[in-house]
Enzyme design. Structure first.
Site, short mmCIF file in Angstrom:
data_model
loop_
_atom_site.label_atom_id
_atom_site.label_comp_id
_atom_site.label_asym_id
_atom_site.label_seq_id
_atom_site.Cartn_x
_atom_site.Cartn_y
_atom_site.Cartn_z
N LYS A 1 -29.11 -18.56 -9.93
CA LYS A 1 -29.50 -18.00 -11.23
C LYS A 1 -29.49 -19.08 -12.30
O LYS A 1 -28.55 -19.87 -12.36
CB LYS A 1 -28.52 -16.89 -11.65
CG LYS A 1 -28.51 -15.69 -10.72
CD LYS A 1 -27.45 -14.68 -11.14
CE LYS A 1 -27.48 -13.50 -10.16
NZ LYS A 1 -26.39 -12.57 -10.37
N ARG B 1 -29.27 2.20 -7.51
CA ARG B 1 -30.46 1.48 -7.96
C ARG B 1 -31.71 2.36 -7.85
O ARG B 1 -32.58 2.32 -8.69
CB ARG B 1 -30.64 0.21 -7.13
CG ARG B 1 -31.85 -0.57 -7.52
CD ARG B 1 -31.87 -1.94 -6.88
NE ARG B 1 -33.09 -2.59 -7.25
CZ ARG B 1 -34.24 -2.44 -6.64
NH1 ARG B 1 -34.30 -1.67 -5.57
NH2 ARG B 1 -35.33 -3.04 -7.04
N LYS C 1 -24.80 -13.82 -1.95
CA LYS C 1 -25.56 -12.57 -1.98
C LYS C 1 -24.81 -11.57 -1.11
O LYS C 1 -24.72 -11.73 0.11
CB LYS C 1 -26.98 -12.79 -1.45
CG LYS C 1 -27.85 -11.56 -1.62
CD LYS C 1 -29.31 -11.93 -1.40
CE LYS C 1 -30.23 -10.78 -1.70
NZ LYS C 1 -29.93 -9.55 -1.04
N GLU D 1 -24.34 -17.95 -6.61
CA GLU D 1 -23.53 -16.81 -6.18
C GLU D 1 -23.80 -16.42 -4.73
O GLU D 1 -24.93 -16.54 -4.26
CB GLU D 1 -23.84 -15.58 -7.06
CG GLU D 1 -23.65 -15.82 -8.52
CD GLU D 1 -23.91 -14.57 -9.37
OE1 GLU D 1 -24.17 -13.49 -8.80
OE2 GLU D 1 -23.85 -14.69 -10.61
N ASP E 1 0.83 -1.20 0.00
CA ASP E 1 0.00 0.00 0.00
C ASP E 1 0.86 1.24 0.00
O ASP E 1 0.56 2.24 -0.65
CB ASP E 1 -0.88 0.05 1.26
CG ASP E 1 -2.02 -0.93 1.17
OD1 ASP E 1 -2.09 -1.65 0.14
OD2 ASP E 1 -2.82 -0.97 2.12
S1 IVH Z 1 -28.45 -10.18 -9.28
C1 IVH Z 1 -32.12 -9.08 -11.64
N1 IVH Z 1 -26.57 -11.16 -7.74
O1 IVH Z 1 -29.37 -8.08 -3.82
C2 IVH Z 1 -31.29 -9.52 -10.50
N2 IVH Z 1 -27.85 -9.39 -6.89
O2 IVH Z 1 -32.08 -8.28 -2.82
C3 IVH Z 1 -30.28 -8.49 -10.18
N3 IVH Z 1 -27.22 -8.64 -4.66
O3 IVH Z 1 -30.69 -5.54 -5.83
C4 IVH Z 1 -29.47 -8.78 -9.03
N4 IVH Z 1 -25.57 -10.04 -4.39
O4 IVH Z 1 -28.22 -5.39 -5.18
C5 IVH Z 1 -27.55 -10.26 -7.85
N5 IVH Z 1 -24.85 -12.10 -6.53
C6 IVH Z 1 -25.82 -11.21 -6.63
C7 IVH Z 1 -26.11 -10.29 -5.60
C8 IVH Z 1 -27.15 -9.40 -5.77
C9 IVH Z 1 -26.25 -9.05 -3.85
C10 IVH Z 1 -28.18 -7.56 -4.33
C11 IVH Z 1 -28.59 -6.70 -5.49
C12 IVH Z 1 -30.09 -6.77 -5.53
C13 IVH Z 1 -30.41 -7.21 -4.15
C14 IVH Z 1 -31.76 -7.89 -4.10
#
Ligand code: IVH
Length: 749
Positions: free
Chosen positions: A298, A140, A119, A117, A34
């Site tokens: 997904k 968003r 979250k 994935e 760093d």
């Molecule tokens: S996909 C159309 N992938 O969770 C689907 N979202 O509760 C778009 N988030 O608004 C989102 N990790 O901000 C996706 N691996 C992930 C995510 C993720 C966190 C968030 C995202 C979304 C929110 C929904």
């Protein structure tokens, strides 16, 4: 003209530093320390200052942040940012799989390629690259429109300012590429910031997600917390269309372009694989340096995604499995009472440190004295605490079997700061029950006298007890604890919205003794002349004198302008800013609209105010109490003297010939493509509608979106007019062409 040596070195440094960031964030490899990074960055900064024409749009020096801004522009997303449907149990997940199989016309035993994935518990952002350059970053927002946070996002080293086309690769970077993903604050950064805040006596940030959201919303890009990070997880507009055919493909491609993707992502083909991932990830996620609150499943193939389609809110090809909040057992050591801006006194529990969901926790919130009574919590008790994935831990319950030597927690009868006697407030529902019983008894008495009989007895609801207390309040408006909190509230974005006077500056000015009341904010304007003269000569001043009691002049100048501008915010925002119990933005707007100016509101009787729609007796009591006691009157007089506008232009109620919503009682139900429910309610209120939450014979129109349920059924049963989205849009259009926009009518919303 730059000499060739400088030019060569600048190019070299730009490339090298960008390579180091990419390697660190995308490939998790540190090429340099760093400290080395910072030294080289400084060298580049100096060189670029000498030769500004050599500063390319992707130079790492551009990340240090531009000038502070007045506010965020709201911009419509080219493609909606949908959210994800949540499930909390495996049965729900199985149902989701069934829908997917059905939608794809497959048998349960068929395989469906899946991407699994983590979250990430962060803040979603949409990054727009044009010709490979980052040109816009939007939050968003409500999914349709978001805030333009480009300047703040550009300070995040994990996000490339320019995409790179990998060597020997056939993939070209599309002209327009919107990459969506999550900005998050690593736990170590969060903990470091909180340690600093604790040292400085500042309020602690509740969790990494709030800290991220706060950082992204600062109006001074230089203040965006260092160390925010990013994972890509989706896309928006892509033009021209590419050959990217699946989520896996997308992730690989954007990673190759230089955007970080999550290394924990796995692949699967069945519900069994998904469940395995969910279970395994739950075991390891607490070892990661960032907060996660679930797993996202997904459907991988874009064609299959398209076949499945979307609802009005969620894609049907994706689901989030959320982990239940983790619990832990610990011992309650002490409870301290803190005073908030409205004088509300809240308990803060200190416990024996315990490891819970990835961090060691020591504090929990107990909400209010009623909660303590209901849960029968004593000092010394063994308690179960829970982190609801977010916010500070909560005390769920007491393990009474383990109670010994515990001491009851006394009610805060006096303010812990100014020692004024506190006032109790009770749960509204219970208080209303009692009030309604009293009214019924009075009515029955009157009726009985008329009919010359004995009044019938009406069962009395149980008396209010400690368990019904919803809060204890310190009513001393000059209480030092309340003062600082209420000053911070007053200047906030949704109240007086004073640019350049954020929380930190208020604290600084408060500590320096400049701010002892709301009026003192306006007294700062008296320093204008002095400031102007210092600023004029700023260039000639030595560095240490470029501040005013430690506050940078640049900032101060912005603040003075902000304060001046705020004088004309109008009555609604002033009322909302005073921090009077129960008077939030909506109540303040209703009162301001009804009375038009402060004097009319002061002369109004409590009963009259409580008759106003959406106000009610509790709010009426609170506002009259404030306006009719000495401290409140003093504050109003001071603000008047300071020259604040304490009136508001009346919004014109459109006539029935101008607006089909005029004087109509309207109920909104279901979800809509073109607007959120709240947004629709605001629009039609401005067009003269009264929005109500339940359908009855008095309802004139029900606005029904997709998946409208029982309210729509009731409307049909009662023969109430129902409008679908297309009809609503048509009527909105016709009404709006006949009436001026709300923004020109002093609207708060
Ligand atoms: S996909 C159309 N992938 O969770 C689907 N979202 O509760 C778009 N988030 O608004 C989102 N990790 O901000 C996706 N691996 C992930 C995510 C993720 C966190 C968030 C995202 C979304 C929110 C929904």
């Amino acid at each position: 003209m730059a000499n060739t040596d400088d030019k060569q070195r600048i190019i070299e440094l730009q490339q090298h530093l960008n390579e180091c960031s990419r390697s660190y964030y995308v490939d998790a490899k540190s090429l340099i320390s760093d400290k080395e990074f910072d030294t080289l960055l400084k060298e580049l900064e100096d060189l670029e200052e000498k030769h500004p024409d050599l500063r390319t749009p992707d130079s790492p020096t551009l990340r240090v942040g531009g000038e502070p801004i007045d506010g965020f522009k709201t911009i419509t997303h080219k493609q909606r940012m949908l959210s994800i449907d949540n499930t909390y149990d495996e049965d729900d997940l199985a149902k989701w799989f069934q829908r997917v199989y059905k939608g794809l016309d497959l048998n349960d035993t068929d395989k469906v390629p899946l991407v699994l994935e983590p979250k990430i518990d962060g803040v979603a952002v949409s990054l727009r690259y044009e010709q490979g350059l980052l040109i816009q970053a939007l939050s968003r927002g409500d999914g349709r429109k978001g805030d333009d946070i480009t300047n703040n996002v550009k300070t995040i080293t994990a996000i490339p300012l320019k995409l790179t086309k990998p060597k020997n690769s056939k993939i070209t970077i599309p002209d327009i590429l919107e990459v969506r993903g999550e900005i998050y604050m690593p736990n170590n950064v969060f903990e470091r910031i909180n340690k600093q805040r604790e040292k400085a006596g500042d309020e602690l940030l509740a969790n990494p997600r709030n800290a991220t959201a706060g950082a992204l919303k600062t109006k001074d890009p230089k203040q965006v917390a260092k160390g925010l990070a990013f994972f890509a997880h989706g896309y928006g507009q892509i033009d021209p269309p590419t050959a990217i055919a699946s989520q896996s493909d997308l992730l690989n491609t954007v990673k190759a372009f230089g955007l970080p993707t999550n290394p924990e992502i796995k692949h699967g083909k069945s519900i069994k694989d998904a469940l395995n991932f969910i279970h395994n990830f739950d075991e390891t996620r607490n070892t990661l340096d960032y907060a996660t609150d679930g797993a996202v499943i997904k459907v991988d193939d874009f064609e299959q995604q398209q076949t499945l389609g979307v609802t009005s809110k969620f894609p049907k090809w994706c689901v989030a499995y959320k982990y239940a909040a983790e619990q832990a057992e610990t011992k309650l050591l002490k409870v301290e009472w803190q005073v908030g801006k409205t004088g509300r006194i809240t308990p803060r529990a200190t416990m024996e440190p315990v490891f819970l969901a990835g961090t060691t926790v020591q504090h929990a919130t107990l909400h209010n004295f009623g909660e303590i009574s209901r849960k029968d919590i004593h000092i010394g008790d063994t308690v179960i605490i829970e982190k609801a994935g977010e916010i500070i831990p909560q005390v769920v319950s007491v393990v009474t079997e383990k109670r010994s030597n515990s001491k009851p927690i006394p009610e805060p009868k006096v303010c812990p700061v100014c020692k004024t006697e506190t006032v109790r407030e009770y749960d509204t529902k219970r208080a209303n029950e009692l009030a309604s019983w009293e009214r019924k008894v009075e009515k029955e008495k009157a009726k009985a006298i008329k009919e010359d009989r004995k009044p019938k007895s009406i069962a009395k609801p149980g008396p209010l007890s400690d368990k019904d207390i919803s809060g204890n309040y310190c009513e001393n408006r000059e209480c030092p604890a309340q003062l600082l909190e209420s000053l911070i509230w007053f200047v906030g974005r949704n109240q007086m919205d004073i640019d350049g006077l954020g929380e930190q500056t208020v604290i600084q000015l408060y500590n320096l003794g400049y701010l002892k009341s709301f009026e003192d904010i306006y007294k700062l304007l008296d320093q204008k002349e002095k400031l102007a003269s210092i600023i004029k000569n700023e260039k000639d001043l030595p560095k240490e004198e470029k501040t005013f009691d430690g506050i940078a002049l640049r900032k101060l100048n912005l603040m003075i302008k902000g304060i001046e501008k705020s004088k004309t915010q109008g009555l609604a925002r002033v009322l909302a800013g005073l921090g009077i119990q129960h008077i939030g933005a909506r109540a303040a707007d209703t009162l301001a609209q009804h009375y038009g100016n402060i004097d009319a509101l002061i002369s109004a009787k409590k009963d009259e105010i409580s008759e106003i729609e959406d106000i009610g007796p509790i709010t009426a009591e609170s506002i009259t109490h404030f306006l009719h006691n000495e401290a409140g009157q003093h504050i109003i007089q001071e603000l008047k003297d300071a020259g604040l506008t304490l009136s508001v232009p009346k919004r014109q109620v459109p006539s029935e010939s101008d607006s089909p919503f005029a004087n109509k009682t309207v109920v909104i139900t279901g979800t809509f493509e073109s607007f959120g429910r709240k947004e629709l309610a605001e629009q039609i209120t401005n067009l003269g509608a009264k929005v109500s939450s339940s359908v009855s014979k008095k309802t004139d129109i029900v606005l029904a979106g997709e998946s409208a349920g029982s309210k729509l059924d009731k409307a049909n049963k009662l023969n109430v007019t129902v409008w679908d989205e297309a009809t609503i849009l048509k009527n909105l259009k016709s009404a709006q062409s006949n009436t001026p926009p709300a923004s020109e009518q002093g609207s708060l919303f």
